[in-house]
Design a protein around this motif. Structure first.
Motif, PDB file in Angstrom:
ATOM      1  N   VAL A   1     -62.528  13.854  68.440  1.00 53.23           N
ATOM      2  CA  VAL A   1     -63.110  12.745  69.205  1.00 53.23           C
ATOM      3  C   VAL A   1     -63.084  13.138  70.676  1.00 53.23           C
ATOM      4  O   VAL A   1     -62.026  13.461  71.216  1.00 53.23           O
ATOM      5  N   ILE A   2     -64.245  13.138  71.318  1.00 48.11           N
ATOM      6  CA  ILE A   2     -64.299  13.423  72.747  1.00 48.11           C
ATOM      7  C   ILE A   2     -64.560  12.114  73.483  1.00 48.11           C
ATOM      8  O   ILE A   2     -65.632  11.515  73.350  1.00 48.11           O
ATOM      9  N   LEU A   3     -63.546  11.639  74.212  1.00 46.37           N
ATOM     10  CA  LEU A   3     -63.706  10.414  74.997  1.00 46.37           C
ATOM     11  C   LEU A   3     -64.183  10.815  76.385  1.00 46.37           C
ATOM     12  O   LEU A   3     -63.593  11.668  77.037  1.00 46.37           O
ATOM     13  N   SER A   4     -65.256  10.167  76.818  1.00 49.54           N
ATOM     14  CA  SER A   4     -65.920  10.632  78.029  1.00 49.54           C
ATOM     15  C   SER A   4     -66.384   9.458  78.884  1.00 49.54           C
ATOM     16  O   SER A   4     -66.206   8.299  78.506  1.00 49.54           O
ATOM     17  N   ASP A   5     -66.981   9.759  80.045  1.00 51.27           N
ATOM     18  CA  ASP A   5     -67.538   8.671  80.864  1.00 51.27           C
ATOM     19  C   ASP A   5     -68.951   8.324  80.411  1.00 51.27           C
ATOM     20  O   ASP A   5     -69.619   7.496  81.005  1.00 51.27           O
ATOM     21  N   ILE A   6     -69.419   8.956  79.340  1.00 54.36           N
ATOM     22  CA  ILE A   6     -70.707   8.591  78.757  1.00 54.36           C
ATOM     23  C   ILE A   6     -70.450   8.316  77.273  1.00 54.36           C
ATOM     24  O   ILE A   6     -69.605   8.970  76.669  1.00 54.36           O
ATOM     25  N   ASN A   7     -71.139   7.299  76.706  1.00 55.05           N
ATOM     26  CA  ASN A   7     -70.723   6.908  75.350  1.00 55.05           C
ATOM     27  C   ASN A   7     -71.500   7.600  74.232  1.00 55.05           C
ATOM     28  O   ASN A   7     -71.570   7.082  73.126  1.00 55.05           O
ATOM     29  N   GLY A   8     -72.050   8.757  74.511  1.00 57.32           N
ATOM     30  CA  GLY A   8     -72.696   9.506  73.453  1.00 57.32           C
ATOM     31  C   GLY A   8     -73.858  10.324  73.994  1.00 57.32           C
ATOM     32  O   GLY A   8     -74.045  10.432  75.207  1.00 57.32           O
ATOM     33  N   LEU A   9     -74.600  10.900  73.055  1.00 54.35           N
ATOM     34  CA  LEU A   9     -75.769  11.712  73.417  1.00 54.35           C
ATOM     35  C   LEU A   9     -76.993  10.804  73.445  1.00 54.35           C
ATOM     36  O   LEU A   9     -77.232  10.048  72.510  1.00 54.35           O
ATOM     37  N   TYR A  10     -77.748  10.883  74.528  1.00 50.46           N
ATOM     38  CA  TYR A  10     -78.945  10.049  74.700  1.00 50.46           C
ATOM     39  C   TYR A  10     -80.211  10.904  74.648  1.00 50.46           C
ATOM     40  O   TYR A  10     -80.163  12.113  74.863  1.00 50.46           O
ATOM     41  N   THR A  11     -81.321  10.219  74.409  1.00 50.40           N
ATOM     42  CA  THR A  11     -82.610  10.905  74.363  1.00 50.40           C
ATOM     43  C   THR A  11     -83.024  11.402  75.747  1.00 50.40           C
ATOM     44  O   THR A  11     -83.898  12.259  75.876  1.00 50.40           O
ATOM     45  N   ALA A  12     -82.411  10.828  76.801  1.00 52.51           N
ATOM     46  CA  ALA A  12     -82.637  11.279  78.186  1.00 52.51           C
ATOM     47  C   ALA A  12     -81.396  10.860  78.970  1.00 52.51           C
ATOM     48  O   ALA A  12     -80.527  10.173  78.410  1.00 52.51           O
TER      49      ALA A  12
END
Ligand code: GLU
Length: 257
Positions: free
Chosen positions: A162-173
């Motif tokens: 699990v990678i906790l990040s300042d972005i909540n996942g992969l987006y289309t852009a």
């Protein structure tokens, strides 16, 4: 399940490098609960350089190597002090392991730390891993903790990273720039199209961006582990993940692994 959780500086520290106590305590509580419920948990934590910046009262992240390494030496100490205190409150014992890239490429060193990790898990300890920033030079370092966490997941044959990040996942852009960007909930294969979605985003104190996360996903899924990128804003998200709820972006392991 054997779970490796990677947490970035942007989750653990405020923009000035001081510890984000609310999030860090929530993280330690959630990880302790995962452990108490019977999972093996390994934490790969950034934050050494960022917290060194905070502790030393520097105005920004240093750019020269000696100051970076000095900040890491101060910050790693602070990081482990905070973890030791917060995990102790939950009755969990922690251990510190600092690695560099050459620990993965030298067979005997790799074997040594893998043995140590296994033994720590048997002893019911929660290992906390970071890159050994004070000695890692360009030639030998892994360079970012997304990749480091995937190499650890591969070494311990983890079921989930699990990678906790300042972005909540992969987006289309890039959602910070494009309102029409939508979250991609599942990735079954890391195709060149998926790789092309990685911008160069990263916070001012951290190191990685989406590129390093996708690189991590390639390593983790090839080793047979599932990987999830989720927001570290509220570490209670780890409970949702443990309960199998759909959060962030889930990368499925390669079948034959
Ligand atoms: N090892 C670095 C640190 O603890 C962070 C590297 C990363 O964020 O990927 O500050």
């Amino acid at each position: 399940m054997k779970i490796v959780v990677k947490v970035g500086t942007s989750t653990l520290a405020h923009a000035n490098g001081k510890v984000h106590m609310r999030r860090t305590s929530a993280l330690c509580r959630a990880l302790s609960d995962l452990k108490n419920s019977g999972h093996d948990v390994i934490l790969v934590s950034s934050g050494a350089i960022g917290m060194g910046v905070g502790k030393l009262g520097l105005t920004e992240k240093p750019t020269d190597i000696p100051t970076k390494q000095a900040a890491a030496a101060v910050g790693q100490c602070e990081l482990m002090y905070v973890y030791d205190r917060l995990f102790s409150e939950c009755g969990v014992t922690v251990a510190q392991i600092l690695l560099t890239g050459s620990d993965f490429s030298h067979e005997d060193r790799h074997q040594n730390f893998s043995n140590t990790l296994s033994r720590l898990l048997e002893l019911n300890v929660l290992p906390v891993i970071n890159e050994n920033d004070t000695i890692a030079t360009e030639e030998i370092k892994v360079g970012d903790n997304d990749t480091l966490s995937a190499l650890v997941a591969e070494s311990v044959k983890a079921d989930l990273l699990v990678i906790l990040s300042d972005i909540n996942g992969l987006y289309t852009a890039d959602p910070r720039k494009d309102e029409g960007a939508t979250l991609i909930p599942c990735v079954y294969e890391i195709t060149p199209e998926i790789l092309a979605l990685a911008g160069a985003a990263g916070s001012s104190l951290g190191t990685g961006g989406m590129q390093t996360k996708l690189h991590a996903a390639q390593i983790a899924t090839a080793s047979g582990a599932e990987m999830i990128i989720a927001s570290g804003e509220d570490p209670d998200i780890l409970y949702d993940i443990a309960n199998g709820k759909a959060v962030g972006t889930r990368f499925f392991p390669k079948k034959e692994a």
